[in-house]
Enzyme design. Sequence first.
Site, short mmCIF file in Angstrom:
data_model
loop_
_atom_site.label_atom_id
_atom_site.label_comp_id
_atom_site.label_asym_id
_atom_site.label_seq_id
_atom_site.Cartn_x
_atom_site.Cartn_y
_atom_site.Cartn_z
N ASP A 253 1.29 -7.88 2.25
CA ASP A 253 1.36 -6.43 2.06
C ASP A 253 2.83 -5.98 1.99
O ASP A 253 3.38 -5.42 2.93
CB ASP A 253 0.64 -5.72 3.20
CG ASP A 253 0.39 -4.25 2.91
OD1 ASP A 253 0.92 -3.75 1.90
OD2 ASP A 253 -0.33 -3.59 3.69
N SER B 42 4.04 1.78 8.69
CA SER B 42 3.75 0.93 7.53
C SER B 42 5.02 0.75 6.71
O SER B 42 5.64 1.73 6.29
CB SER B 42 2.67 1.57 6.65
OG SER B 42 1.43 1.56 7.29
N HIS C 270 0.82 -1.22 0.00
CA HIS C 270 0.00 0.00 0.00
C HIS C 270 0.85 1.26 0.00
O HIS C 270 0.38 2.34 -0.38
CB HIS C 270 -1.02 -0.01 1.15
CG HIS C 270 -0.48 0.19 2.52
ND1 HIS C 270 -0.20 -0.86 3.38
CD2 HIS C 270 -0.19 1.31 3.21
CE1 HIS C 270 0.22 -0.39 4.54
NE2 HIS C 270 0.25 0.92 4.45
#
Length: 723
Positions: free
Chosen positions: A218, A650, A82
């Site tokens: 991810d 992240s 992402h």
Amino acid sequence: MKKTLLFLSLMAAPALAGEGKWTPQQVLELDPAWLKAQGLQVSPKKLWDPKRGTGLLAGAVNVGGCSGAFISESGLVITNHHCAFSIIQEHSSPQRDLITQGFLAKGRAEELPGKGARVQVPRSFTDVTKEMFAAVPAGADDLARQKAMERKEKELLAECEKRPATRCKVASFDGGVQFVLIDSVELADVRLVYAPPRAVGEYGGEEDNWMWPRHTGDFAILRAYTAPDGSAAQFNAQNVPYKAEFFFPLATEGVKPDDFVMVLGYPGITFRALLADDMAERQARYYPRVVDVYGELIRILEEEGEKDPAGKIAVASTLKGLHNRYKNAGGQLAGLKRGHIVEKQREAEAAVVAWAEKRKEYAGALKARAELLSLQAEKGKAFEREFLLDAMRVGAKGPALAVTLARLAQERAKPDLEREPEYMDRELPRLKDRLEREQKNFFAPADKRAFLALVRRAQALGAGERIAAIDKHFGRTYSEKDVSAKIDALYAGSKVLDLTERQKMSVETEAQLRARKDALLELGFDLATELVALDELRDRRLGASVRLMPEWRKAVLAHAGKPVAPDANGTLRVTFAKVKGYTPRDGAFYTPQTTLAGVMEKHTGQEPFNVPEKVAAAANAKRYGPWADKRLKDVPVNFLADADTTGGNSGSPTVNGKGQLVGVNFDRVWENVANDFGYNPDVARNVNVDVRYVLWLLDQVEDADGLLRELGVRKGPKAQESR
């Protein structure tokens, strides 16, 4: 970095485990024997050398608001899928849908450049607290205080960035107790090497987001490039891979329960230093409004995107961001309630107040707290108007782009050091990239409906909270038919939404823009007037906060009598943790690892649980290669640890005690979302992609032999120029 502040004076104690986002300098002040007992197998000085201002921690890099890590000496960076999504979207079309299909460069010549993508590598940290406060003139009010400190910050940045390819930042710690100048090398040529299919990178979609158990791959792999002489440079076919001094080799053995790990990265913002009243305001007003407003925008973009394949690609990146904020807000509300966090903060504040009342030297802290409470009450009176004005900046791209162009023209007329920070010369390349990049994200039917929803809300505001620009252009009373017609006319008659014309506008003066007689631009100028006034009001509040908060925080830190890590502020941090599961509710226990079998158990053939055919084929055939865990008898996919993480983490590298990469952080569990307000060891769990799942996909699914050799996990010669 000078050790002048209370929060930098650390005691080595087991209580540090899990909780705390520690700065590189703080790591050196921990007891090496305690760190070794936890599982650290390298010297703390290898993590960070104070003389050089760098070390292994510098292998963790800033990737445009996310974190990432060098995993080879030839510039390979691993981060989240992402976090690389904008590059993937940039090169996607209905005919070549890399979002859905994924991407693997078969050689370096095929790697895809990312418009505006950057990687920042930390170089040094310098305490500039004295310089910042010395810049405030005697007798300055709160607005003047903030403007003087902002001016000093700009001067420090200008001096720091005289070195080529340098990006600097002045970070405030603990509400203004300390200011640190951070010097980083900025690499501006960043290319996509590998991204899994979306059904891997987002497996489970919003249904699984913030949840456990997870089965999501991810991650994505990028490469940073420099000019042939090693200097940072913009994209050029002659550029060569960046030579990383510090990088994390991959730990092919992975992790098991109770293993020691470290999560390194750039956590964005936490709120543990807030007063209880500030926390209560977020619980009662801010997060419910995020759920309400962003929820509506999500529905609009999804409905319009489903009507057009190109539109679906265009809104994908915006939707991803909106979904994340929307679900985060719901998790914050649930966590604040479940953990009784506001009530606990009130109790903690009361204890500090009672302690300080007995000590004359902290009378100033009590006075500061009282004034902070008064400021919070005053701020709450204009909450709805301020929230909607902020939403106007991001909720619809048409007016947002018009505002940006208007502000850019107005600010560019000023001397550089007198401009608002986001419009200084140092920011113009980023602004140019964004003005171009947003064309890929623009889909008119969705954008007009989103703007319509925001206008409707603005026209419903009370008499004391009206947005004058909306009233001027759309009237004070909402009529869907009339407002829709006006928005259609605005968009149809504007050149703001044409990329070529927008690029011309970006260098025009205010007079030139006004002469265009572009109605959407005129709306942008009117909204800009109100946003400038709002920014000045917030500067005044910030000046008050910097005057008051340090006094209060010094009392809080003295009362604590133990290490208190400063709130996250987007700077390099490390948190120490163990791989472990948790109990989400009575009678249930979640194990800390998930496997490939779990991926297939969730597979329905429908989104968001639609395993790509090539992944399913390898999984069903049990082609595990060398990546199966002997204990699990399967390929590990995700794992939990009790690291203290937040947004900005992240893509953070999760490494073992040897400094080897064992995973990539990408989420927190639902019960831990409110960790931003307080760490709860019972449920504080971050979610990581296991490095063995990364390697399994590259090996057994993609047959990425050259990449595996470059990563040093497959025997044979290292990558040649073709890889």
